[in-house]
Design an enzyme around this catalytic site. Structure first.
Site, mmCIF file in Angstrom:
data_model
loop_
_atom_site.group_PDB
_atom_site.id
_atom_site.type_symbol
_atom_site.label_atom_id
_atom_site.label_comp_id
_atom_site.label_asym_id
_atom_site.label_seq_id
_atom_site.Cartn_x
_atom_site.Cartn_y
_atom_site.Cartn_z
ATOM 1 N N HIS A 1 -45.837 -97.484 -42.634
ATOM 2 C CA HIS A 1 -45.573 -98.343 -41.571
ATOM 3 C C HIS A 1 -46.920 -98.714 -40.845
ATOM 4 O O HIS A 1 -47.039 -99.675 -40.641
ATOM 5 C CB HIS A 1 -44.904 -97.473 -40.565
ATOM 6 N N GLU A 2 -47.771 -97.978 -40.763
ATOM 7 C CA GLU A 2 -49.050 -98.536 -40.031
ATOM 8 C C GLU A 2 -49.909 -99.361 -40.898
ATOM 9 O O GLU A 2 -50.552 -100.277 -40.548
ATOM 10 C CB GLU A 2 -49.773 -96.970 -39.667
ATOM 11 N N GLY B 1 -47.938 -92.705 -34.343
ATOM 12 C CA GLY B 1 -48.993 -93.531 -35.070
ATOM 13 C C GLY B 1 -49.077 -94.996 -34.427
ATOM 14 O O GLY B 1 -48.252 -95.187 -33.713
ATOM 15 N N HIS C 1 -48.639 -102.541 -40.625
ATOM 16 C CA HIS C 1 -49.116 -103.464 -39.405
ATOM 17 C C HIS C 1 -50.405 -104.255 -39.500
ATOM 18 O O HIS C 1 -50.500 -105.371 -39.071
ATOM 19 C CB HIS C 1 -49.347 -102.285 -38.262
ATOM 20 N N GLN D 1 -51.738 -103.613 -32.460
ATOM 21 C CA GLN D 1 -50.674 -102.987 -31.378
ATOM 22 C C GLN D 1 -51.332 -102.769 -29.919
ATOM 23 O O GLN D 1 -50.524 -102.862 -29.017
ATOM 24 C CB GLN D 1 -50.024 -101.912 -31.691
ATOM 25 N N CYS E 1 -40.400 -98.747 -33.582
ATOM 26 C CA CYS E 1 -41.977 -99.127 -33.602
ATOM 27 C C CYS E 1 -42.050 -99.281 -32.049
ATOM 28 O O CYS E 1 -41.348 -99.782 -31.548
ATOM 29 C CB CYS E 1 -42.166 -100.239 -34.332
ATOM 30 N N LEU E 2 -43.305 -98.787 -31.813
ATOM 31 C CA LEU E 2 -43.625 -98.900 -30.108
ATOM 32 C C LEU E 2 -43.674 -100.512 -29.896
ATOM 33 O O LEU E 2 -43.538 -101.070 -28.699
ATOM 34 C CB LEU E 2 -45.146 -98.480 -29.843
#
Ligand code: NI
Length: 178
Positions: free
Chosen positions: A132-133, A46, A136, A51, A89-90
């Site tokens: 999670h997304e 995701g 963000h 990001q 997380c990226l």
């Protein structure tokens, strides 16, 4: 499509609440294409627009073995239950944390054509990714949701669970198959 650099913890764009998309037009579709490309390149499941440095309420979900799809102006409208999970997380490479997420999650969003859709998930990676997304887009990272710093763990550089959200068991099973 362009792979855009991932923004890391410490970059203010990750902390600003993202703005609502007013119209789903070609510029939004280009953004979605870039997000998808960047997510695949980084091996995430995701990604949220902040990001890659864009403060708009757009996420792309990329479950393993499924075609990635965007959610525009996503909103968690229902959540229930609790479960403990590992998460990465990226934007926080090299770490994973153990935290509490909901068991059942329902998200309302617009699709790529601007039509309203609802996504329901229960006790799976998708339910985790949706929370999670959406976090963000409100400037929240998973590290904010840890009960204590002890729940954050540094990973070996080659550990595949560094990738966005990949849980321990997924990371282990992904070894060798990718
Ligand atoms: Ni993330």
């Amino acid at each position: 499509m362009t792979v855009r650099p991932i923004r890391y913890l410490g970059d203010p764009v990750l902390r600003r609440p993202a703005k609502k998309v007013r119209r789903v037009d070609d510029s939004i579709r280009r953004l979605i294409a870039d997000m998808t490309e960047s997510m695949v390149e980084a091996q995430g499941v995701g990604i949220a627009a902040p990001q890659i440095g864009v403060g708009l309420r757009v996420v792309v979900i990329g479950m393993p073995d499924e075609e990635p799809y965007p959610l525009i102006n996503p909103e968690v409208i229902k959540r229930s239950g609790e479960r403990r999970l590992y998460e990465g997380c990226l934007s926080v490479p090299g770490y994973r944390g153990e935290l509490t997420r909901s068991t059942k999650v329902t998200v309302k969003a617009l699709d790529v054509n601007g039509r309203e859709i609802r996504i329901k998930a229960e006790d799976d990676l998708l339910a985790q990714a949706l929370e999670h997304e959406c976090d963000h887009l409100n400037g929240t990272l998973y590290v904010d949701r840890l009960d204590s710093k002890d729940d954050l763990e540094k990973l070996e550089p080659a550990d595949p669970s560094m990738a966005e959200l990949r849980r321990e068991e997924d990371a282990v099973s992904a070894e060798g198959s990718d």
